[in-house]
Design an enzyme around this catalytic site. Structure first.
Site, PDB file in Angstrom:
ATOM      1  N   GLY A   1      -1.690   3.336  -1.520  1.00 37.33           N
ATOM      2  CA  GLY A   1      -0.423   3.729  -2.417  1.00 37.33           C
ATOM      3  C   GLY A   1       0.770   4.025  -1.329  1.00 37.33           C
ATOM      4  N   SER A   2       1.692   4.474  -1.774  1.00 38.87           N
ATOM      5  CA  SER A   2       3.189   4.943  -0.904  1.00 38.87           C
ATOM      6  C   SER A   2       2.877   5.761   0.491  1.00 38.87           C
ATOM      7  CB  SER A   2       3.863   5.597  -1.836  1.00 38.87           C
ATOM      8  OG  SER A   2       3.496   6.895  -2.218  1.00 38.87           O
TER       9      SER A   2
ATOM     10  N   ARG B   1       4.261   8.055   1.091  1.00 41.17           N
ATOM     11  CA  ARG B   1       4.483   9.732   0.863  1.00 41.17           C
ATOM     12  C   ARG B   1       2.949  10.215   0.410  1.00 41.17           C
ATOM     13  NH1 ARG B   1       6.738  12.528  -3.579  1.00 41.17           N
ATOM     14  NH2 ARG B   1       6.332  10.542  -4.784  1.00 41.17           N
TER      15      ARG B   1
ATOM     16  N   GLY C   1       0.214   8.821   1.098  1.00 42.99           N
ATOM     17  CA  GLY C   1      -0.420   8.734   2.358  1.00 42.99           C
ATOM     18  C   GLY C   1      -0.501  10.050   3.376  1.00 42.99           C
TER      19      GLY C   1
ATOM     20  N   GLU D   1      -4.097   2.836   3.002  1.00 46.14           N
ATOM     21  CA  GLU D   1      -3.553   1.586   3.075  1.00 46.14           C
ATOM     22  C   GLU D   1      -2.427   1.792   2.192  1.00 46.14           C
ATOM     23  OE1 GLU D   1      -4.467  -1.378   3.986  1.00 46.14           O
ATOM     24  OE2 GLU D   1      -6.619  -1.026   4.484  1.00 46.14           O
TER      25      GLU D   1
ATOM     26  N   CYS E   1       2.264  -4.746  -1.480  1.00 48.63           N
ATOM     27  CA  CYS E   1       2.390  -4.146  -0.545  1.00 48.63           C
ATOM     28  C   CYS E   1       2.946  -5.062   0.805  1.00 48.63           C
ATOM     29  CB  CYS E   1       1.065  -3.285  -0.062  1.00 48.63           C
ATOM     30  SG  CYS E   1      -0.256  -4.554  -0.147  1.00 48.63           S
TER      31      CYS E   1
HETATM   32  P1  NAD Z   1       1.578   5.795  -5.231  1.00 52.85           P
HETATM   33  O1  NAD Z   1       1.761   6.650  -3.961  1.00 52.85           O
HETATM   34  O2  NAD Z   1       2.682   6.597  -6.240  1.00 52.85           O
HETATM   35  O3  NAD Z   1       0.165   6.184  -6.120  1.00 52.85           O
HETATM   36  C1  NAD Z   1      -0.853   5.508  -5.653  1.00 52.85           C
HETATM   37  C2  NAD Z   1      -2.292   6.613  -5.967  1.00 52.85           C
HETATM   38  O4  NAD Z   1      -2.176   7.647  -5.353  1.00 52.85           O
HETATM   39  C3  NAD Z   1      -2.076   6.726  -7.543  1.00 52.85           C
HETATM   40  O5  NAD Z   1      -3.394   6.731  -8.150  1.00 52.85           O
HETATM   41  C4  NAD Z   1      -1.693   8.138  -7.581  1.00 52.85           C
HETATM   42  O6  NAD Z   1      -2.029   8.984  -8.827  1.00 52.85           O
HETATM   43  C5  NAD Z   1      -2.297   8.816  -6.172  1.00 52.85           C
HETATM   44  N1  NAD Z   1      -1.582   9.853  -5.763  1.00 52.85           N
HETATM   45  C6  NAD Z   1      -0.344  10.163  -5.895  1.00 52.85           C
HETATM   46  N2  NAD Z   1      -0.137  11.243  -5.163  1.00 52.85           N
HETATM   47  C7  NAD Z   1      -1.302  11.824  -4.531  1.00 52.85           C
HETATM   48  C8  NAD Z   1      -1.610  12.896  -4.065  1.00 52.85           C
HETATM   49  N3  NAD Z   1      -0.730  13.882  -3.524  1.00 52.85           N
HETATM   50  N4  NAD Z   1      -2.743  13.109  -3.718  1.00 52.85           N
HETATM   51  C9  NAD Z   1      -3.805  12.259  -4.205  1.00 52.85           C
HETATM   52  N5  NAD Z   1      -3.471  11.103  -4.862  1.00 52.85           N
HETATM   53  C10 NAD Z   1      -2.163  10.926  -5.144  1.00 52.85           C
HETATM   54  O7  NAD Z   1       1.797   4.489  -5.316  1.00 52.85           O
HETATM   55  P2  NAD Z   1       2.213   3.267  -6.303  1.00 52.85           P
HETATM   56  O8  NAD Z   1       3.567   3.597  -6.903  1.00 52.85           O
HETATM   57  O9  NAD Z   1       0.944   3.314  -7.301  1.00 52.85           O
HETATM   58  O10 NAD Z   1       1.982   2.035  -5.621  1.00 52.85           O
HETATM   59  C11 NAD Z   1       2.922   1.436  -4.737  1.00 52.85           C
HETATM   60  C12 NAD Z   1       2.686   1.689  -3.333  1.00 52.85           C
HETATM   61  O11 NAD Z   1       1.319   1.457  -2.743  1.00 52.85           O
HETATM   62  C13 NAD Z   1       3.756   1.036  -2.373  1.00 52.85           C
HETATM   63  O12 NAD Z   1       4.068   1.713  -1.511  1.00 52.85           O
HETATM   64  C14 NAD Z   1       2.849  -0.010  -1.908  1.00 52.85           C
HETATM   65  O13 NAD Z   1       3.453  -0.750  -0.605  1.00 52.85           O
HETATM   66  C15 NAD Z   1       1.577   0.529  -1.607  1.00 52.85           C
HETATM   67  N6  NAD Z   1       0.299  -0.205  -1.641  1.00 52.85           N
HETATM   68  C16 NAD Z   1      -0.313  -0.524  -0.361  1.00 52.85           C
HETATM   69  C17 NAD Z   1      -1.328  -1.365  -0.302  1.00 52.85           C
HETATM   70  C18 NAD Z   1      -1.915  -1.683   1.211  1.00 52.85           C
HETATM   71  O14 NAD Z   1      -3.124  -2.215   1.231  1.00 52.85           O
HETATM   72  N7  NAD Z   1      -1.295  -1.168   2.352  1.00 52.85           N
HETATM   73  C19 NAD Z   1      -1.715  -2.051  -1.284  1.00 52.85           C
HETATM   74  C20 NAD Z   1      -1.086  -1.849  -2.670  1.00 52.85           C
HETATM   75  C21 NAD Z   1      -0.207  -0.833  -2.683  1.00 52.85           C
END
Ligand code: NAD
Length: 532
Positions: free
Chosen positions: A262-263, A265, A267, A284, A318
């Site tokens: 995910g983001s 932030r 991570g 990731e 991503c």
């Molecule tokens: P997001 O960070 O909003 O959410 C991702 C996941 O994390 C969701 O399941 C969410 O519920 C969970 N989450 C959010 N805050 C959390 C916390 N404090 N503790 C635990 N879990 C939490 O991201 P998104 O909008 O779903 O996805 C887009 C982002 O993901 C982009 O930044 C993209 O680059 C990244 N991404 C990275 C990869 C990679 O392999 N590097 C792959 C896909 C997406």
């Protein structure tokens, strides 16, 4: 309609009755009508007590697809306990036999590729080709994991002591928590879960709260495999929940590994919580990927790669190409070609043939797209084309945007950030390729990068240790669309994790070094004398 509602009530489902683009039929094929639960332990669904429902609407047409329940703390405990129990059985199954189960899951995914790909497309908004591609990626990783199940090897070493031998072996970790993002709603789970499974682990998956239906569908698909093989529940579990369930997983010592996508932030938060308990985190996170286009580039080829990289998945990968670093000699030519291609992009419903750009995931994403464009212009950037939020027939949801091309400088604050939308920044460089590489590396993220050049000195400079600082560095290929065979991930604020191919499996196992003495003496290492 009446029959559908009666069916829904009878089975306790919240699936909505509409068959736009055949989605109801798809849901039926995937078995989604049968649930009204907040979690699944593979064989059983549970958690029907929570009155809190989450409405899942499609970004493609704004229609409500279904409502799902959110898991509670009680549900969470139930899932973890069941997973712990399952681990005691699963770890005893020989790895190649675990591979056989994964092979069967891959075959089921083949059977369900069309409906699952369609649901990915409808729930997330990527075009059908990419939805099907995502399921293909799941199938590919299953095949990879099957082979791997006979290859979970360590090294053997020569001991410095006579009649001794040393080797290392890999054991399963236990419970693997998988937190996934909306943009690859199922593939990322399979990268983790299939490797984790052949390694002898059980997994608990918290999909994005924006795309839980595809996770529900996947659970239905693998359920049959688990049942046919008389496996216990709890090997593959799903918890429907938001960040709160995610943070519960991050803090839970019973989950030795948390794989979070995910983001940046998110991570940083998850990494800190997992780190504080000295658990393992596989992160990731966001990217800010660039393509370098040198005077020696095959420009025709580069333009095709740029377009796929920048507007594919509506800029929500991503690995999306966000920056194009172009040599001044070819800058005008490249700019003109992109200016002619961008307005012609077919934007529309992702399930309709011919469309190449679907919607953004929701209106928040659209707002961030528009705000980033405003900010970059305030910093001195020039919007060359695009940037509009589309309206009118087919675009009533307010989630479709015209991909934007912006002339900008690498140091702009907005360019330094990942905006998860189709904005491509054109950045000019002059002089040697090293200048372009410095720009490419001059951001906090380090996921994917590429160079278009037919000049070997330039491409080797890009690949050298003084070249790209990213986890992925490609030559004459764009930044997105990685194959599963390589390890996937990035450096710096991308989090440092690696998953999918190569030896990424090692992170799902604990390494043990074994020294065996088959002699009659007890010599100490380093020649230490300790005679009693
Ligand atoms: P997001 O960070 O909003 O959410 C991702 C996941 O994390 C969701 O399941 C969410 O519920 C969970 N989450 C959010 N805050 C959390 C916390 N404090 N503790 C635990 N879990 C939490 O991201 P998104 O909008 O779903 O996805 C887009 C982002 O993901 C982009 O930044 C993209 O680059 C990244 N991404 C990275 C990869 C990679 O392999 N590097 C792959 C896909 C997406």
């Amino acid at each position: 309609m009446k029959q559908a509602l009666e069916e829904a009530t009878a089975t306790g489902t919240d699936v909505q009755d509409h068959d736009h683009h055949g989605i109801r039929q798809v849901l039926r094929e995937l078995g989604i009508q049968e649930i009204n639960a907040a979690y699944s332990t593979g064989l059983k669904w549970g958690g029907t007590d929570n009155e809190q429902l989450l409405s899942i609407t499609s970004p493609t047409d704004g229609k409500l697809i279904a409502k799902v329940r959110l898991a509670t703390a009680v549900d969470y405990e139930q899932v973890v306990r069941t997973a712990e129990e399952a681990f005691t059985t699963w770890r005893l199954v020989p790895a190649p036999k675990r591979g056989e189960i994964v092979r069967q899951i891959g075959n089921k995914l083949r059977d369900y590729k069309d409906p699952l790909g369609k649901l990915v497309s409808y729930e997330m908004g990527k075009i059908l080709q990419e939805g099907l591609g995502e399921v293909q990626e799941m199938i590919d990783i299953c095949d990879f994991a099957v082979g791997l199940s006979r290859q979970l090897h360590g090294f053997t070493m020569h001991s410095e002591r006579p009649a001794h031998r040393m080797y290392e072996q890999y054991h399963p970790l236990g419970l693997v928590g998988i937190i996934s993002a909306f943009n690859f709603p199922v593939a990322v789970w399979s990268w983790n879960a299939m490797l984790a499974a052949v390694c002898g682990n059980v997994s608990i998956w918290k999909p994005s709260e924006k795309t839980p239906l595809v996770a529900v569908a996947v659970q239905h698909i693998i359920k049959d495999v688990l049942r046919e093989n008389e496996l216990p529940e709890g090997i593959f579990s799903v918890l429907i929940g938001d960040a709160e369930i995610g943070s519960r997983m991050a803090a839970d010592e019973r989950l030795p590994l948390i794989s979070a996508t995910g983001s940046t932030r998110m991570g940083k938060k998850v990494g800190a919580v997992v780190g504080a308990r000295l658990g393992k985190a596989l992160l990731e996170l966001g990217g800010n990927n660039a393509i370098i286009l040198t005077p020696h580039a095959d420009v025709d080829m580069a333009i095709r790669a740029v377009l796929f990289g920048a507007v594919g998945t509506a800029g929500q990968r991503c690995t999306t190409t966000r920056r194009l670093i172009i040599h001044e000699e070819v800058y005008e030519d490249v700019k003109q070609r992109l200016l002619s291609a961008y307005p012609k992009l077919p934007i529309g419903h992702p399930l309709q043939d011919g469309n190449l750009v679907g919607p953004l995931i929701d209106k928040d994403a659209v707002r961030m797209f528009s705000e980033a464009l405003e900010r970059v212009q305030a910093e001195g950037g020039t919007l060359l084309t695009g940037g509009e939020v589309l309206s009118g027939t087919g675009y009533e949801t307010g989630t479709y945007v015209q991909p934007a091309l912006v002339e900008a400088k690498n140091e702009y604050h907005t360019v330094q950030e990942e905006t998860f939308a189709p904005i491509l920044y054109l950045i000019k460089y002059s002089g040697e390729v090293e200048n372009a590489i410095a720009l490419q590396n001059g951001v906090r993220q380090g996921l994917s990068s590429s160079i278009f050049s037919l000049n070997m000195r330039e491409t080797e400079a890009f690949l050298a240790h003084t070249g790209s600082d990213c986890g992925i560095a490609n030559v004459n290929i764009g930044t997105s669309g990685a194959e599963i065979g390589g390890a996937f991930g990035g450096e710096k604020e991308t989090g440092g994790g690696r998953e999918s191919g190569s030896d990424a499996w090692r992170v799902y196992m604990r390494r043990q070094t074994n020294t065996i003495n088959y002699g009659t003496a007890l010599p100490l290492a380093q020649g230490i004398k300790f005679d009693i």
